[in-house]
Design a protein around this motif. Sequence first.
Motif, short mmCIF file in Angstrom:
data_model
loop_
_atom_site.label_atom_id
_atom_site.label_comp_id
_atom_site.label_asym_id
_atom_site.label_seq_id
_atom_site.Cartn_x
_atom_site.Cartn_y
_atom_site.Cartn_z
N SER A 213 -10.92 -3.68 0.46
CA SER A 213 -10.56 -5.03 0.02
C SER A 213 -11.80 -5.90 -0.06
O SER A 213 -12.72 -5.78 0.78
CB SER A 213 -9.55 -5.65 0.99
OG SER A 213 -9.29 -7.00 0.64
N VAL B 268 0.83 -1.20 0.00
CA VAL B 268 0.00 0.00 0.00
C VAL B 268 0.86 1.25 0.00
O VAL B 268 0.60 2.21 -0.73
CB VAL B 268 -0.95 -0.01 1.22
CG1 VAL B 268 -1.66 1.33 1.36
CG2 VAL B 268 -1.97 -1.14 1.08
N ASN C 108 2.21 2.32 -3.22
CA ASN C 108 1.19 2.97 -4.07
C ASN C 108 1.35 2.62 -5.56
O ASN C 108 1.05 3.41 -6.43
CB ASN C 108 1.22 4.49 -3.88
CG ASN C 108 -0.14 5.12 -4.23
OD1 ASN C 108 -1.18 4.45 -4.11
ND2 ASN C 108 -0.14 6.36 -4.64
N LYS D 272 -4.55 7.57 -1.59
CA LYS D 272 -3.90 8.42 -0.58
C LYS D 272 -4.58 9.79 -0.56
O LYS D 272 -4.73 10.45 -1.60
CB LYS D 272 -2.42 8.58 -0.91
CG LYS D 272 -1.65 9.35 0.16
CD LYS D 272 -0.17 9.42 -0.18
CE LYS D 272 0.61 10.18 0.88
NZ LYS D 272 2.05 10.25 0.57
N SER E 147 -6.37 1.04 -3.18
CA SER E 147 -5.90 2.04 -2.21
C SER E 147 -5.93 3.44 -2.83
O SER E 147 -5.83 3.59 -4.06
CB SER E 147 -4.48 1.71 -1.75
OG SER E 147 -3.57 1.84 -2.82
N VAL F 121 -7.75 2.08 2.21
CA VAL F 121 -7.66 0.82 1.46
C VAL F 121 -8.97 0.06 1.62
O VAL F 121 -9.47 -0.09 2.76
CB VAL F 121 -6.49 -0.04 1.94
CG1 VAL F 121 -6.39 -1.30 1.09
CG2 VAL F 121 -5.19 0.75 1.90
N LYS G 122 -2.30 1.03 -8.05
CA LYS G 122 -3.38 1.49 -7.19
C LYS G 122 -4.29 0.33 -6.80
O LYS G 122 -4.82 0.29 -5.69
CB LYS G 122 -4.18 2.58 -7.93
CG LYS G 122 -5.23 3.26 -7.07
CD LYS G 122 -5.89 4.37 -7.86
CE LYS G 122 -6.94 5.07 -7.00
NZ LYS G 122 -7.62 6.15 -7.73
N HIS H 23 -3.62 6.65 3.89
CA HIS H 23 -3.86 5.67 2.81
C HIS H 23 -5.14 4.92 3.16
O HIS H 23 -5.18 4.16 4.14
CB HIS H 23 -2.70 4.70 2.67
CG HIS H 23 -1.42 5.34 2.22
ND1 HIS H 23 -1.06 5.46 0.91
CD2 HIS H 23 -0.42 5.91 2.95
CE1 HIS H 23 0.11 6.06 0.81
NE2 HIS H 23 0.53 6.35 2.05
#
Length: 627
Positions: free
Chosen positions: A284, A250, A253, A273, A271, A282, A256, A280
């Motif tokens: 999933s 992550v 970066n 930013k 992810s 994220v 992405k 960050h």
Amino acid sequence: MKKRTLSGQLYRYFLIVIIISLATVGVFTYIQSSHALDKQVEQYLDQMIDSAAYQTDIYLQSYELLSNSISFNSDVRSFLEIRPEDTYGYYYYSDSIKKLAHYSVTSMLNIYKQLNLIYVIGPQGRSVVYDYHNITALDPSLVNKHFNYLMGATPQETELKPVILDLSIQQENQGQVLTMARKVKGISYGDTVGIVAIEFRLQELAKIWDRVNLGKGGFFFIIDDEGNQIYLPQGLPTDDTAEKQLTERVLSNDPKAFTLKYNGEDRMFVSRKSDYSKWHLVASMPLSELRQPVSTIRTTTIMVGLITLLAALWLASRFGRSILAPIRELKDSMRETEKGNWQHIDEIGRTDEIGGLIHSYNLMVTRLSQMIEKVYEAELQQQRNALELGRSELERQQAEFQSLQLQINPHFLYNTLETINCYAIVQDSHEITEMVEAMAFMLRYSIQTNLEEITVANELNHVRNYMIILQHRIERVFEIDVVIPPSLLLEKMVRLTLQPIIENIFQHAFPEGIEAHHYIRIDANKGNGLFQVTVEDNGAGIKPERLMELRRRLELNRLADDSGSGGQHRGGIGLMNVHRRIQMVFGEQYGLSLESEWGQGCRITMTMPETQRPPLRKPSNALALAQ
């Protein structure tokens, strides 16, 4: 080898075409659907993260406004610049700062309801803490330590931007609050003189993040640039190795969106930013959950494909029967035709290509039956003609054979009779009796019929009678050397073939008369299925051009020489007649062959088939019988 049927090939080709079509469509559909779904999921997760980041940034910016109003206040800067011994100033400005904080918070309580602490700290342990009218006393050593940490964690003096840190000045609140800190410059805006920090609880932000719906197996978390966890859902199992690998991925970066095996399952991570908080964010989701629609598409494709395959095979069966039934009928009819049973096929209701084929077959059967009848009639007529021609040819050959047997040079008979007459007039001698007996034997032997094949012993006996008469004519004894093995005396040969050759030798081989060194030798041998009788002399021989002419006539099976007179052939039947007699009895592959050199004699060979018989035990009896 296993018999291949047309129906089996038809079904097999239908099956191959359908399977290839379904497999191609299914594979491409699955691949395209997977890519499209992954792209859509990635966009969905990206939108969810953008929404969460946007709301988070707005929430944090509201606390930044509070931080600005406090950090730029003149009482705050004055408090940070007072001397340590100025007790009055310390209490005066502390009270002013608390009133400022209280006013700012209460005026916008709906925004800052998650506020935990507002504190101003400076060097040498100076600090002011606002905790909703609560009195909070801090340890000066702890203040100095916290001040030094915040001075290093906040941006440089030229930026004076707030930074959000995962820490609390109170140990019991560690991990439950976030701190927004910024540096404060002095009253003259020179050097940095302290820190203004605002602590707020994570509960309000967690409500924003908890609204990120990622399905049953999805989760959402936030880490900062140092890899510290800002937010992590409760109850999420963690693996230190996988978590470390995920954090590194992550923070890099790049890319992405990526897939990674986490807690024992393959997952997709997206992810983003935040430009404001530098966090960050994220999201999933498990690949199995993402690919569930694709699996449904795959299952549906397989089911539809199987149903289509069964329907196609049923149609192929119907189609195959409609084609193969008349073909099988045509095949059975052709088998009957092979047996000679002319069988026609019904053409009613067939207007397609197979109907045309059946019509052509019926037409072929009709014409074949007519042609075979004509062929039978022509064959019968040809056989009748052949029998008639064979009968005529046999009669012609018999006439020719008998004619050859009777072609005896009359000069020999005349001379012989004249000699006998002279003997009878001049003297009364036994020579007359001997010549007359020999002549009688020769005439009797020459006019026999139906004895085309005789033995070697018979021919030698005929030659002996000829030599008896000849010796009286030339008034000189001449013996012929017979070196034929006794075992070959009963071999078969053609009658009247050996004596004409001996007569030919006396007429042409000794033109200057018979000398003491002259000889005539008769020999025989057999092998490789052939029986050969050789007559050899050491006379004048045959000139090369005459030898070539004789060989040419032998190859052409000429019965006689081209000359019309018989003067050239005094002494009896010519070589050509002997050659033809052998061929008429045994076949075209047999006959005479000549070998000669001018001035060194001649060698004549009669070639005939070998007789298959047991070995001769008493050759003398054969000679006696022949006599």
